[in-house]
Design an enzyme around this catalytic site. Sequence first.
Site, PDB file in Angstrom:
ATOM      1  N   GLU A 198      70.587  79.052  25.425  1.00 53.07           N
ATOM      2  CA  GLU A 198      69.215  79.575  25.376  1.00 53.07           C
ATOM      3  C   GLU A 198      68.625  79.346  26.764  1.00 53.07           C
ATOM      4  O   GLU A 198      68.391  78.208  27.170  1.00 53.07           O
ATOM      5  CB  GLU A 198      68.393  78.851  24.308  1.00 53.07           C
ATOM      6  CG  GLU A 198      66.913  79.194  24.296  1.00 53.07           C
ATOM      7  CD  GLU A 198      66.640  80.697  24.210  1.00 53.07           C
ATOM      8  OE1 GLU A 198      66.962  81.298  23.187  1.00 53.07           O
ATOM      9  OE2 GLU A 198      66.112  81.269  25.200  1.00 53.07           O
ATOM     10  N   GLU A 258      66.906  87.384  11.559  1.00 52.14           N
ATOM     11  CA  GLU A 258      66.137  86.161  11.796  1.00 52.14           C
ATOM     12  C   GLU A 258      64.638  86.378  11.605  1.00 52.14           C
ATOM     13  O   GLU A 258      63.885  85.413  11.517  1.00 52.14           O
ATOM     14  CB  GLU A 258      66.441  85.606  13.185  1.00 52.14           C
ATOM     15  CG  GLU A 258      65.961  86.479  14.307  1.00 52.14           C
ATOM     16  CD  GLU A 258      66.506  86.011  15.653  1.00 52.14           C
ATOM     17  OE1 GLU A 258      67.685  85.651  15.711  1.00 52.14           O
ATOM     18  OE2 GLU A 258      65.744  86.021  16.629  1.00 52.14           O
TER      19      GLU A 258
HETATM   20  C1  NOJ Z   1      66.126  83.638  19.469  1.00 51.76           C
HETATM   21  C2  NOJ Z   1      67.444  84.151  19.019  1.00 51.76           C
HETATM   22  O1  NOJ Z   1      67.369  85.491  18.632  1.00 51.76           O
HETATM   23  C3  NOJ Z   1      67.898  83.249  17.899  1.00 51.76           C
HETATM   24  O2  NOJ Z   1      69.054  83.782  17.295  1.00 51.76           O
HETATM   25  C4  NOJ Z   1      68.117  81.875  18.451  1.00 51.76           C
HETATM   26  O3  NOJ Z   1      68.518  81.029  17.427  1.00 51.76           O
HETATM   27  C5  NOJ Z   1      66.821  81.339  19.055  1.00 51.76           C
HETATM   28  N1  NOJ Z   1      66.291  82.288  19.972  1.00 51.76           N
HETATM   29  C6  NOJ Z   1      67.028  80.043  19.803  1.00 51.76           C
HETATM   30  O4  NOJ Z   1      67.799  80.279  20.940  1.00 51.76           O
HETATM   31 CA    CA Z   2      65.612  87.117  18.802  1.00 56.40          CA
END
Ligand code: NOJ
Ligand code: CA
Length: 756
Positions: A425, A518
């Site tokens: 990330e 998500e």
């Molecule tokens: C956003 C991403 O789309 C998600 O899949 C991830 O878990 C979080 N950021 C944290 O990096």
């Molecule tokens: Ca995302």
Amino acid sequence: MKRTGICKSIMVAAAVLLVSCEGKPGQYREVSGLKSPDGSLAMSFALDSKGAPCYRLDRLGEAVILPSRLGFDLMDGSSLREGFSVVKVETDSLDEVWNPVWGEEESIRNHYNEALVTLRDSLGRVMKVRFRLFDEGLGFRYEFPMENALSYFDIKEEITQFALTGDHTAWWISGDYDTQEYNYTRSRLSGIAGCYDSVRPYNASQTGFSPWGVQTALQMKTDDGLYINIHEAALLDYPAANLIYDLPRKTFSIHLTPDAQGVKGRMQAPCVTPWRTVMAVDDARKVLASRLILNLNEPCALDDVSWIHPVKYMGVWWEMITGKTHWSYTSDYPSVQLGVTDYAASTPHGKHGANNENVRRYIDFAAENGFDAILVEGWNEGWEDWFGHRKDFVFDFITPYPDFDLPALNAYAHSKGLRIVMHHESSSSTINYEHWMEKAYSLMNEYGYDAVKSGYVGDIIPYGEYHYSQPLIRHYHYAVEEAARHHIMVNAHEAVRPTGLCRTWPNMIGNESAMGNEFRSDINPGHTAILPFTRLQGGPMDFTPGIFEQDMSITAPGQTGKMRHTIANQLGLYVTFYSPLQMAADLPENYARFMDAFQFIKDVAVDWDRSEYLLAEPGSYIVTARHPKLSTINASAESLKQLADGKKDVLSGAARFVYDLPEGATASALKGAKAHDVWYVGGVGGPEEYVAEFSLSFLPEGKTYEATVYADAPEADYETAPQAYTITRETVDRTRSYSIRMARGGGFAISLREVL
Ligand code: NOJ
Ligand code: CA
């Protein structure tokens, strides 16, 4: 990649079209025209009486794009809008077949007629426009040669326009410089601006620019049933394009993403822009079958692609997304600083998901059920204050938390024939990510990770840049190129939406760049029946399907919200969404409650040599049948390597299905086993019920198959009975016809295995 034929030819100029760039009668000084290989599409290029370049597109004699302007305004106050004369028109054509490293079919035909128009203005500045006309659509781009009065120039705006013939229906997301994580809206073009606030819910980074702004790929449908899709291909070293609609003129214009100083492209000749694309087909299934975007990208840039392979994976992930556990390790500190904060001396808060025991639990479950890999997020230091502070140095991508034993967990995963998928990330701090990238990728090489999920949450650092501005487009590509050097496959989240670059760089096995699972209860039913027409036109999406427990309070006690799909809908996605990287995103304990439905996810392949698009209408339904590519189905690359070494102890779920081997079968069972012909069919619906009627006529003559049908139960409905499904088995052949009801938010899946 194999070229089957290329020929140069002089194209006959098309008939003169007596309209000017503004769509009114005018006078042409020069006209050039092209027909598509099957003659159904015609493109013509013209200069109007002021020397302004424009083009139009017709299908079977009817206008698709009315005369529309081409050109640029530059930051120095000049423009490349008019005053041009034609220097020359060169024509060409290509008919080749190429083989993607992974994809929806074994081979792709790239067949077009081309015109390259060289223009010069009164200042001696040369601008070329290259048009490629395929049977299903047009691509064109601007080219600036080296021998040019225009060597260095900054773009104020690209003025490419798309003048439409009516108030078409459109499926669109709001224009933005930073995110595509929005639900789609279906409206007439005239209705785009009517609901600006409601179509733009909060995102961690978002920058709108106009109530009339929309993003590409934009899917439209005319009242006559023509499907028009506008997108771009091969976006490199240039800002991403949005579109702005001009209501009185019924015209979209390109609206580029500015950089921090408001420049929309810093150019140095020789250079080219991305391709602008317009698809025009009379059947929605042809949009899904089109390879226009891929074909406009360059051939594979990598000599060795043996390390690239499809991946079916699970993840220590959904539990963080739902709030059951956390990415972070401790609550001791209001702020952390890498290299200063002593994590080993801190008190763990006890809800850190990526701990050794939990990761092993996932590895065991994933291995048992024939997956290739597991993603682990929150493995590295820095998550305590990663979000909301616009901190530059959040992560170093190499330092694990004290309870994540990186060497031991990788060794454990490998012993079970699995890889761990690395997670980076960047928190949108791209300078920091580039600073650490070599070390981060080298660490991956050292421990045998071959895939990374990267992410770009929050506003971009350097401050003032946008997710889709030119420097960021460069960054995403740099990350992919560097990864390729390290034999690493990339799945970037929140990066710019794909434009077919995976043809050139097949280590781009995934991207998010849209609203994925998500977003949970925010996702509209029918969203997944739009994405293949829009976001997936540019390349695969890591949608993270397979959420069986819709009620967040069950997955993560204390949380709220219910997702709006049925279990059968989630199964259908593995076939309707093409991606060589597919996740089974829910928790092992949720799958354990529905092992009979989970069987389809275990059995399904993720890479194909044939795809048949049986039924399709944007936002309402998609039914697709696919035939797996046997060369990648046998097992993951890791498993094949182990097989070759005689150490193999795991077999992919799809291989077990193809070879009809029992649960727990090891690779040694493959020796002497006979491959059964197999197919998979998937259906996803929309917000309304739909009865999918189709036959299995795509199956070969003379073979019978055992069909397992996973369908919405009669009472299934995303609101009232999302977990109601039926599983039926029968013997079928190509004469079998189905009539399968998809519930609201529903779907279905069928696996077909030849009876030997
Ligand atoms: C956003 C991403 O789309 C998600 O899949 C991830 O878990 C979080 N950021 C944290 O990096
Ligand atoms: Ca995302």
